[in-house]
Design a protein around this motif. Structure first.
Motif, PDB file in Angstrom:
ATOM      1  N   LEU A   9      14.441  75.949 -20.591  1.00  0.00           N
ATOM      2  CA  LEU A   9      15.588  75.295 -20.303  1.00  0.00           C
ATOM      3  C   LEU A   9      15.656  74.061 -19.396  1.00  0.00           C
ATOM      4  O   LEU A   9      16.435  73.264 -19.591  1.00  0.00           O
ATOM      5  N   VAL A  10      15.254  74.425 -18.280  1.00  0.00           N
ATOM      6  CA  VAL A  10      15.066  73.109 -17.503  1.00  0.00           C
ATOM      7  C   VAL A  10      14.256  71.961 -18.011  1.00  0.00           C
ATOM      8  O   VAL A  10      14.724  70.749 -17.903  1.00  0.00           O
ATOM      9  N   LEU A  11      13.228  72.314 -18.868  1.00  0.00           N
ATOM     10  CA  LEU A  11      12.311  71.147 -19.315  1.00  0.00           C
ATOM     11  C   LEU A  11      13.391  70.045 -20.332  1.00  0.00           C
ATOM     12  O   LEU A  11      13.426  68.838 -20.316  1.00  0.00           O
ATOM     13  N   ILE A  12      14.167  70.722 -21.046  1.00  0.00           N
ATOM     14  CA  ILE A  12      15.211  70.063 -21.778  1.00  0.00           C
ATOM     15  C   ILE A  12      16.109  69.310 -21.230  1.00  0.00           C
ATOM     16  O   ILE A  12      16.900  68.409 -21.731  1.00  0.00           O
ATOM     17  N   MET A  13      16.408  69.595 -19.897  1.00  0.00           N
ATOM     18  CA  MET A  13      17.386  68.824 -19.069  1.00  0.00           C
ATOM     19  C   MET A  13      17.145  67.181 -18.645  1.00  0.00           C
ATOM     20  O   MET A  13      17.996  66.404 -18.637  1.00  0.00           O
ATOM     21  N   THR A  14      15.552  67.130 -18.680  1.00  0.00           N
ATOM     22  CA  THR A  14      15.218  65.678 -18.413  1.00  0.00           C
ATOM     23  C   THR A  14      15.343  64.764 -19.894  1.00  0.00           C
ATOM     24  O   THR A  14      15.996  63.674 -19.636  1.00  0.00           O
ATOM     25  N   PRO A  15      15.282  65.357 -21.082  1.00  0.00           N
ATOM     26  CA  PRO A  15      15.626  64.365 -22.292  1.00  0.00           C
ATOM     27  C   PRO A  15      17.173  64.560 -22.361  1.00  0.00           C
ATOM     28  O   PRO A  15      17.705  63.332 -22.709  1.00  0.00           O
ATOM     29  N   GLY A  16      17.827  65.280 -21.655  1.00  0.00           N
ATOM     30  CA  GLY A  16      19.357  65.376 -21.651  1.00  0.00           C
ATOM     31  C   GLY A  16      19.827  64.484 -21.046  1.00  0.00           C
ATOM     32  O   GLY A  16      20.762  63.688 -21.328  1.00  0.00           O
ATOM     33  N   LEU A  17      19.186  64.260 -19.807  1.00  0.00           N
ATOM     34  CA  LEU A  17      19.712  63.256 -18.836  1.00  0.00           C
ATOM     35  C   LEU A  17      19.376  61.985 -19.073  1.00  0.00           C
ATOM     36  O   LEU A  17      19.936  60.879 -19.284  1.00  0.00           O
ATOM     37  N   ALA A  18      18.263  61.730 -20.224  1.00  0.00           N
ATOM     38  CA  ALA A  18      17.818  60.457 -20.731  1.00  0.00           C
ATOM     39  C   ALA A  18      19.036  59.977 -22.070  1.00  0.00           C
ATOM     40  O   ALA A  18      19.731  59.033 -21.845  1.00  0.00           O
ATOM     41  N   LEU A  19      19.531  60.929 -22.541  1.00  0.00           N
ATOM     42  CA  LEU A  19      20.810  60.746 -23.493  1.00  0.00           C
ATOM     43  C   LEU A  19      21.894  60.636 -22.583  1.00  0.00           C
ATOM     44  O   LEU A  19      22.788  59.701 -22.990  1.00  0.00           O
ATOM     45  N   PHE A  20      22.165  61.304 -21.341  1.00  0.00           N
ATOM     46  CA  PHE A  20      23.252  61.003 -20.533  1.00  0.00           C
ATOM     47  C   PHE A  20      23.480  59.430 -20.034  1.00  0.00           C
ATOM     48  O   PHE A  20      24.281  58.776 -20.325  1.00  0.00           O
ATOM     49  N   TYR A  21      22.055  59.264 -19.368  1.00  0.00           N
ATOM     50  CA  TYR A  21      21.905  57.863 -18.880  1.00  0.00           C
ATOM     51  C   TYR A  21      22.048  56.877 -20.179  1.00  0.00           C
ATOM     52  O   TYR A  21      22.643  55.803 -19.776  1.00  0.00           O
ATOM     53  N   GLY A  22      21.460  57.167 -21.277  1.00  0.00           N
ATOM     54  CA  GLY A  22      21.322  56.225 -22.132  1.00  0.00           C
ATOM     55  C   GLY A  22      22.696  55.715 -22.759  1.00  0.00           C
ATOM     56  O   GLY A  22      23.171  54.797 -23.123  1.00  0.00           O
ATOM     57  N   GLY A  23      23.597  56.857 -22.971  1.00  0.00           N
ATOM     58  CA  GLY A  23      24.848  56.566 -23.217  1.00  0.00           C
ATOM     59  C   GLY A  23      25.633  55.772 -22.191  1.00  0.00           C
ATOM     60  O   GLY A  23      26.864  54.893 -22.711  1.00  0.00           O
ATOM     61  N   LEU A  24      25.440  55.734 -21.106  1.00  0.00           N
ATOM     62  CA  LEU A  24      26.274  55.164 -19.768  1.00  0.00           C
ATOM     63  C   LEU A  24      26.078  53.546 -19.793  1.00  0.00           C
ATOM     64  O   LEU A  24      26.610  52.906 -19.255  1.00  0.00           O
ATOM     65  N   VAL A  25      24.871  53.187 -20.238  1.00  0.00           N
ATOM     66  CA  VAL A  25      24.341  51.804 -20.189  1.00  0.00           C
ATOM     67  C   VAL A  25      24.728  51.022 -21.490  1.00  0.00           C
ATOM     68  O   VAL A  25      25.388  51.616 -22.475  1.00  0.00           O
ATOM     69  N   ARG A  26      24.928  49.694 -21.249  1.00  0.00           N
ATOM     70  CA  ARG A  26      24.921  48.821 -22.355  1.00  0.00           C
ATOM     71  C   ARG A  26      23.863  49.214 -23.337  1.00  0.00           C
ATOM     72  O   ARG A  26      22.900  49.212 -22.989  1.00  0.00           O
ATOM     73  N   VAL A  27      24.453  48.663 -24.727  1.00  0.00           N
ATOM     74  CA  VAL A  27      23.569  48.805 -25.903  1.00  0.00           C
ATOM     75  C   VAL A  27      22.152  47.990 -25.771  1.00  0.00           C
ATOM     76  O   VAL A  27      20.969  48.642 -26.383  1.00  0.00           O
ATOM     77  N   GLY A  52      10.130  46.078 -27.360  1.00  0.00           N
ATOM     78  CA  GLY A  52      10.147  45.824 -28.917  1.00  0.00           C
ATOM     79  C   GLY A  52      10.943  46.777 -29.526  1.00  0.00           C
ATOM     80  O   GLY A  52      10.636  46.983 -30.755  1.00  0.00           O
ATOM     81  N   GLU A  53      11.730  47.395 -29.096  1.00  0.00           N
ATOM     82  CA  GLU A  53      12.584  48.521 -29.802  1.00  0.00           C
ATOM     83  C   GLU A  53      14.067  48.283 -29.459  1.00  0.00           C
ATOM     84  O   GLU A  53      14.452  47.835 -28.525  1.00  0.00           O
ATOM     85  N   GLU A  54      14.751  48.850 -30.456  1.00  0.00           N
ATOM     86  CA  GLU A  54      16.361  48.642 -30.055  1.00  0.00           C
ATOM     87  C   GLU A  54      17.014  50.267 -30.519  1.00  0.00           C
ATOM     88  O   GLU A  54      16.434  50.875 -31.180  1.00  0.00           O
ATOM     89  N   ALA A  55      17.942  50.567 -29.713  1.00  0.00           N
ATOM     90  CA  ALA A  55      18.612  51.902 -29.857  1.00  0.00           C
ATOM     91  C   ALA A  55      19.150  52.016 -31.229  1.00  0.00           C
ATOM     92  O   ALA A  55      19.113  53.030 -31.809  1.00  0.00           O
ATOM     93  N   TYR A  56      19.807  50.897 -31.847  1.00  0.00           N
ATOM     94  CA  TYR A  56      20.186  51.046 -33.128  1.00  0.00           C
ATOM     95  C   TYR A  56      19.695  49.791 -34.058  1.00  0.00           C
ATOM     96  O   TYR A  56      20.246  48.679 -33.730  1.00  0.00           O
ATOM     97  N   ALA A  57      18.893  50.235 -35.108  1.00  0.00           N
ATOM     98  CA  ALA A  57      18.515  49.275 -35.696  1.00  0.00           C
ATOM     99  C   ALA A  57      19.074  49.271 -36.947  1.00  0.00           C
ATOM    100  O   ALA A  57      18.987  49.966 -37.827  1.00  0.00           O
ATOM    101  N   TYR A  58      19.790  48.133 -37.594  1.00  0.00           N
ATOM    102  CA  TYR A  58      20.761  48.221 -38.397  1.00  0.00           C
ATOM    103  C   TYR A  58      19.865  47.207 -39.538  1.00  0.00           C
ATOM    104  O   TYR A  58      19.692  45.942 -39.207  1.00  0.00           O
ATOM    105  N   GLU A  59      19.758  47.478 -40.922  1.00  0.00           N
ATOM    106  CA  GLU A  59      19.211  46.728 -41.745  1.00  0.00           C
ATOM    107  C   GLU A  59      20.097  45.645 -42.386  1.00  0.00           C
ATOM    108  O   GLU A  59      21.328  46.087 -42.820  1.00  0.00           O
ATOM    109  N   THR A  60      19.747  44.514 -42.664  1.00  0.00           N
ATOM    110  CA  THR A  60      20.331  43.733 -43.397  1.00  0.00           C
ATOM    111  C   THR A  60      20.383  43.844 -44.812  1.00  0.00           C
ATOM    112  O   THR A  60      19.517  43.790 -45.385  1.00  0.00           O
TER     113      THR A  60
END
Length: 409
Positions: A16-34, A392-400
């Protein structure tokens, strides 16, 4: 040898505690700019890697004092790599590892949008070794804070799951690191808005989910575990109410970001005290934490430091409130519940000691890292976005879409 019920629960709690750090990554990831989502999430994931390795190599050894042993921390060389550790203790080793991971990852929210991965990894490794491992030994490993009550003739310091070790420790470090890193380009109220409310919500949900194991993983009796779970539900619920009330009173439009932050404030505040408060007092604690942290996150604009994702305003402030609150309302030993000021005294000493040590040590570590790596990414990279330039990665890669070719006639 068969596992006991307590050992099985600690194994489950470790997951349960192990999954908290990826959860923190999502929490922090949503709070920053894209344009810096990957960088921010990678800070949490890299902390899992670096600190997990260090914990097995020497962190666990530093975390405990031998009988009669005193000093700064346990020796990192007394069982390097856990070669001589009794296998019966490996469950405890694993449970301690996931605490060390998330404690370090929490700090990264203070430096979003402007610090390179290499600088962060260097800071994280040194901080865990020189700050987290020793402080954990002081509070949980037989160190001076754990024995402070016996020394002064008062009740023992209470820190169930890391009010001082984790939240105050990480919050003070975050303040020091933010000061050394400096402000983001264009820093000011409303200048860096969260890019994904759903991502923040998912992250907050995973944090709350994992926090059940975080607080109750070492519970030895059913009634104690039940009290911890009820308080771990009640305090963040009250934190949500407190935060929304503050926003409403101040004329702000209530939102999910504020509600999620209120839940985190309540969770942080109840961390040291979930086993030592009646549920009514846990609700009051969560409400106080939600209200206080809703105001505290504005301090960075008034005082001029850039704590990007409010690690100071949430974890340091709520950690201090939750730790000191025990001195007033803890079962039997609180000032209002037992007429004894001794617990408040030792709680105050432990809080002040960890704040001062963590801030000073973290400031020196951050200055050293800045001297070696420069700490910040170049202004052009910060302006254009760290993700593409550094990872070299993007959070959301949209194909043209490619237009269809008309068939030849």
């Amino acid at each position: 040898m068969e596992l006991t019920t307590g050992e099985v629960w600690t194994l489950v709690s470790t997951a349960l505690v192990l999954i908290m750090t990826p959860g923190l990554a999502l929490f922090y990831g949503g709070l920053v700019r894209v344009r810096s989502v990957v960088n921010m999430m990678l800070f949490s994931v890299s902390a899992m890697g670096v600190v997990g390795v260090l914990w097995i190599l020497f962190g666990y050894s530093m975390n405990f004092f031998a009988a009669g042993e005193t000093g700064f921390a346990g020796s990192p060389f007394k069982d390097f790599g856990l070669l001589a550790t009794d296998p019966a203790k490996f469950i405890s080793v694993g449970f301690g590892a996931v605490f060390a991971m998330i404690s370090t990852a929490l700090i990264s929210g203070a430096i979003a949008d402007r610090v390179g991965l290499g600088s962060w990894v260097l800071f994280a490794g040194v901080w865990a070794s020189l700050v987290y491992f020793p402080v954990s030994a002081w509070v949980w490993g037989g160190g001076w804070i754990q024995h402070l009550g016996a020394t002064l003739g008062t009740p023992d310091v209470i820190d169930l799951a890391g009010g001082t070790v984790i939240h105050i420790n990480a919050g003070a470090a975050a303040l020091a690191l933010a000061l050394v890193a400096g402000k983001r380009l264009g820093f000011g109220p409303g200048s860096h808005k969260p890019h994904s409310v759903p991502l923040v919500t998912i992250g907050a949900a995973l944090l709350w989910f994992g926090w059940i194991g975080f607080n109750s993983g070492l519970a030895t009796e059913g009634p104690e575990a039940g009290l911890i779970v009820v308080n771990t539900l009640g305090a963040p619920a009250a934190g949500i109410v407190g935060w929304i009330l503050v926003d409403t009173i101040r004329g702000k439009k209530p939102g999910v970001i504020g509600a999620a932050s209120g839940a985190v404030a309540g969770l942080v505040a109840i961390t040291p005290s979930a086993a030592n408060l009646a549920p009514l007092w846990a609700l009051l604690l969560g409400l106080i934490a939600g209200v206080a942290c809703a105001f505290a996150i504005d301090w960075k604009y008034r005082l001029g430091y850039d704590d990007s994702l409010d690690v100071v305003g949430l974890h340091l402030v709520a950690g201090v409130i939750g730790s000191l609150y025990l001195g007033f309302f803890a079962f039997h030993d609180g000032l209002f519940t037992g007429g004894n000021g001794g617990l408040l005294l030792v709680q105050t000493i432990s809080v002040l000691s960890v704040v001062v040590y963590s801030f000073v040590a973290s400031l020196l570590i951050a200055l050293g890292v800045k001297r070696i790596t420069g700490l910040r990414v170049p202004p052009t990279v910060e302006e254009e976005g760290i993700d593409a330039a550094a990872h070299g990665e993007e959070a959301y890669a949209y194909e043209t879409a490619v237009p269809e070719m008309s068939s030849a006639r």
